[in-house]
Design a protein around this motif. Structure first.
Motif, PDB file in Angstrom:
ATOM      1  N   ARG A 134      53.560 -57.136  26.366  1.00  0.00           N
ATOM      2  CA  ARG A 134      53.224 -57.573  25.009  1.00  0.00           C
ATOM      3  C   ARG A 134      53.055 -56.396  24.042  1.00  0.00           C
ATOM      4  O   ARG A 134      52.994 -56.594  22.840  1.00  0.00           O
ATOM      5  CB  ARG A 134      51.986 -58.451  25.035  1.00  0.00           C
ATOM      6  N   MET A 135      53.010 -55.176  24.566  1.00  0.00           N
ATOM      7  CA  MET A 135      52.924 -53.998  23.705  1.00  0.00           C
ATOM      8  C   MET A 135      54.204 -53.814  22.894  1.00  0.00           C
ATOM      9  O   MET A 135      54.196 -53.135  21.878  1.00  0.00           O
ATOM     10  CB  MET A 135      52.624 -52.739  24.527  1.00  0.00           C
ATOM     11  N   GLN A 136      55.293 -54.432  23.339  1.00  0.00           N
ATOM     12  CA  GLN A 136      56.545 -54.303  22.591  1.00  0.00           C
ATOM     13  C   GLN A 136      56.398 -54.837  21.169  1.00  0.00           C
ATOM     14  O   GLN A 136      57.077 -54.355  20.270  1.00  0.00           O
ATOM     15  CB  GLN A 136      57.678 -55.040  23.301  1.00  0.00           C
ATOM     16  N   LEU A 137      55.524 -55.791  20.949  1.00  0.00           N
ATOM     17  CA  LEU A 137      55.325 -56.306  19.594  1.00  0.00           C
ATOM     18  C   LEU A 137      54.213 -55.574  18.853  1.00  0.00           C
ATOM     19  O   LEU A 137      54.138 -55.647  17.635  1.00  0.00           O
ATOM     20  CB  LEU A 137      55.013 -57.808  19.628  1.00  0.00           C
ATOM     21  N   ARG A 138      53.381 -54.856  19.584  1.00  0.00           N
ATOM     22  CA  ARG A 138      52.268 -54.128  18.957  1.00  0.00           C
ATOM     23  C   ARG A 138      52.655 -52.717  18.546  1.00  0.00           C
ATOM     24  O   ARG A 138      52.176 -52.208  17.540  1.00  0.00           O
ATOM     25  CB  ARG A 138      51.071 -54.100  19.898  1.00  0.00           C
ATOM     26  N   ASP A 139      53.500 -52.069  19.330  1.00  0.00           N
ATOM     27  CA  ASP A 139      53.962 -50.721  19.018  1.00  0.00           C
ATOM     28  C   ASP A 139      54.996 -50.829  17.890  1.00  0.00           C
ATOM     29  O   ASP A 139      55.996 -51.531  18.036  1.00  0.00           O
ATOM     30  CB  ASP A 139      54.597 -50.092  20.268  1.00  0.00           C
ATOM     31  N   PRO A 140      54.775 -50.155  16.758  1.00  0.00           N
ATOM     32  CA  PRO A 140      55.680 -50.304  15.608  1.00  0.00           C
ATOM     33  C   PRO A 140      57.138 -49.967  15.922  1.00  0.00           C
ATOM     34  O   PRO A 140      58.048 -50.654  15.445  1.00  0.00           O
ATOM     35  CB  PRO A 140      55.118 -49.339  14.561  1.00  0.00           C
ATOM     36  N   ASN A 141      57.380 -48.933  16.717  1.00  0.00           N
ATOM     37  CA  ASN A 141      58.759 -48.553  17.037  1.00  0.00           C
ATOM     38  C   ASN A 141      59.430 -49.582  17.943  1.00  0.00           C
ATOM     39  O   ASN A 141      60.603 -49.917  17.758  1.00  0.00           O
ATOM     40  CB  ASN A 141      58.797 -47.168  17.689  1.00  0.00           C
ATOM     41  N   GLU A 142      58.689 -50.089  18.922  1.00  0.00           N
ATOM     42  CA  GLU A 142      59.258 -51.095  19.812  1.00  0.00           C
ATOM     43  C   GLU A 142      59.456 -52.420  19.075  1.00  0.00           C
ATOM     44  O   GLU A 142      60.443 -53.109  19.274  1.00  0.00           O
ATOM     45  CB  GLU A 142      58.379 -51.277  21.053  1.00  0.00           C
ATOM     46  N   ARG A 143      58.510 -52.759  18.207  1.00  0.00           N
ATOM     47  CA  ARG A 143      58.638 -53.986  17.415  1.00  0.00           C
ATOM     48  C   ARG A 143      59.902 -53.923  16.550  1.00  0.00           C
ATOM     49  O   ARG A 143      60.661 -54.883  16.474  1.00  0.00           O
ATOM     50  CB  ARG A 143      57.395 -54.182  16.554  1.00  0.00           C
ATOM     51  N   LEU A 144      60.130 -52.770  15.917  1.00  0.00           N
ATOM     52  CA  LEU A 144      61.332 -52.598  15.109  1.00  0.00           C
ATOM     53  C   LEU A 144      62.583 -52.718  15.971  1.00  0.00           C
ATOM     54  O   LEU A 144      63.577 -53.327  15.563  1.00  0.00           O
ATOM     55  CB  LEU A 144      61.301 -51.246  14.387  1.00  0.00           C
ATOM     56  N   ALA A 145      62.542 -52.163  17.179  1.00  0.00           N
ATOM     57  CA  ALA A 145      63.687 -52.264  18.092  1.00  0.00           C
ATOM     58  C   ALA A 145      63.953 -53.720  18.481  1.00  0.00           C
ATOM     59  O   ALA A 145      65.109 -54.132  18.591  1.00  0.00           O
ATOM     60  CB  ALA A 145      63.454 -51.408  19.334  1.00  0.00           C
ATOM     61  N   VAL A 146      62.886 -54.498  18.671  1.00  0.00           N
ATOM     62  CA  VAL A 146      63.051 -55.927  18.961  1.00  0.00           C
ATOM     63  C   VAL A 146      63.733 -56.611  17.780  1.00  0.00           C
ATOM     64  O   VAL A 146      64.704 -57.352  17.943  1.00  0.00           O
ATOM     65  CB  VAL A 146      61.684 -56.601  19.270  1.00  0.00           C
ATOM     66  N   ILE A 147      63.250 -56.345  16.598  1.00  0.00           N
ATOM     67  CA  ILE A 147      63.815 -56.962  15.391  1.00  0.00           C
ATOM     68  C   ILE A 147      65.276 -56.563  15.219  1.00  0.00           C
ATOM     69  O   ILE A 147      66.145 -57.415  14.993  1.00  0.00           O
ATOM     70  CB  ILE A 147      62.984 -56.573  14.147  1.00  0.00           C
ATOM     71  N   GLU A 148      65.569 -55.271  15.329  1.00  0.00           N
ATOM     72  CA  GLU A 148      66.935 -54.791  15.126  1.00  0.00           C
ATOM     73  C   GLU A 148      67.900 -55.284  16.201  1.00  0.00           C
ATOM     74  O   GLU A 148      69.093 -55.423  15.941  1.00  0.00           O
ATOM     75  CB  GLU A 148      66.949 -53.263  15.062  1.00  0.00           C
ATOM     76  N   SER A 149      67.374 -55.563  17.395  1.00  0.00           N
ATOM     77  CA  SER A 149      68.252 -56.050  18.470  1.00  0.00           C
ATOM     78  C   SER A 149      68.742 -57.462  18.200  1.00  0.00           C
ATOM     79  O   SER A 149      69.793 -57.863  18.695  1.00  0.00           O
ATOM     80  CB  SER A 149      67.516 -56.015  19.815  1.00  0.00           C
ATOM     81  N   GLY A 150      67.972 -58.223  17.435  1.00  0.00           N
ATOM     82  CA  GLY A 150      68.340 -59.615  17.171  1.00  0.00           C
ATOM     83  C   GLY A 150      68.065 -60.542  18.345  1.00  0.00           C
ATOM     84  O   GLY A 150      68.391 -61.728  18.290  1.00  0.00           O
ATOM     85  N   LEU A 151      67.455 -60.014  19.398  1.00  0.00           N
ATOM     86  CA  LEU A 151      67.154 -60.828  20.570  1.00  0.00           C
ATOM     87  C   LEU A 151      65.931 -61.702  20.325  1.00  0.00           C
ATOM     88  O   LEU A 151      65.016 -61.313  19.601  1.00  0.00           O
ATOM     89  CB  LEU A 151      66.860 -59.932  21.776  1.00  0.00           C
ATOM     90  N   ARG A 152      65.919 -62.856  20.942  1.00  0.00           N
ATOM     91  CA  ARG A 152      64.693 -63.642  20.985  1.00  0.00           C
ATOM     92  C   ARG A 152      63.784 -62.941  21.990  1.00  0.00           C
ATOM     93  O   ARG A 152      64.216 -62.609  23.088  1.00  0.00           O
ATOM     94  CB  ARG A 152      64.966 -65.071  21.447  1.00  0.00           C
ATOM     95  N   TRP A 153      62.546 -62.731  21.604  1.00  0.00           N
ATOM     96  CA  TRP A 153      61.582 -62.052  22.465  1.00  0.00           C
ATOM     97  C   TRP A 153      60.650 -63.103  23.042  1.00  0.00           C
ATOM     98  O   TRP A 153      60.018 -63.857  22.300  1.00  0.00           O
ATOM     99  CB  TRP A 153      60.807 -61.019  21.660  1.00  0.00           C
ATOM    100  N   VAL A 154      60.590 -63.167  24.376  1.00  0.00           N
ATOM    101  CA  VAL A 154      59.757 -64.155  25.050  1.00  0.00           C
ATOM    102  C   VAL A 154      58.712 -63.419  25.874  1.00  0.00           C
ATOM    103  O   VAL A 154      59.054 -62.653  26.782  1.00  0.00           O
ATOM    104  CB  VAL A 154      60.600 -65.075  25.959  1.00  0.00           C
TER     105      VAL A 154
END
Length: 137
Positions: free
Chosen positions: A59-79
């Motif tokens: 769940r840190m992927q959404l809390r860490d600003p760099n990882e959150r941005l990577a999730v957004i830029e990937s366009g993947l659904r994050w589960v």
């Protein structure tokens, strides 16, 4: 939909998901040769490989600003799946049942942009899941 199960989930979780959701593909770090790849490059690689979603306990992927941005830029659904800090068979059954119950909503939803889904664990204590009755003749 192509779904990647992060390496913090046991790879065998893919099999029951594939049985229940036969129209979808579930891959793991082992099947994709992505063991040990850091999160930010991993998210980009998953999109390049045609994945639509990633499932993780991290769940840190959404809390860490760099990882959150990577999730957004990937366009993947994050589960996200919460780790209940249980052990052995108890943890396995809760994880698998939570994913089986929750992924239906991920598949049915049509997001208009980057979206996260945080799956709530199914009830797992005996009184929540089982009624035990001693039968007498």
């Amino acid at each position: 939909m192509r779904v990647y199960l992060d390496e913090n989930l046991p790879p065998f979780v893919a099999q029951p998901l594939a049985v229940v959701y036969a129209g979808h593909e579930f891959a793991t770090h082992e099947s994709e040769g992505l063991t040990g790849v850091e999160d930010i490059p991993l998210l980009s690689e998953l999109r390049q490989r045609g994945f639509d979603a990633t499932v993780t306990r991290d769940r840190m992927q959404l809390r860490d600003p760099n990882e959150r941005l990577a999730v957004i830029e990937s366009g993947l659904r994050w589960v996200g799946v919460r780790d209940k800090k249980l052990g052995g068979l108890q943890q396995i059954t809760i994880t698998v049942s939570t994913l089986i119950a929750g992924m239906r909503y991920v598949f049915e939803h049509s997001p208009e942009g980057p979206t996260s889904y945080q799956l709530h664990s199914v009830p797992h204590d005996e009184p929540q899941r089982v009624k035990v009755t001693v039968l007498a003749a």
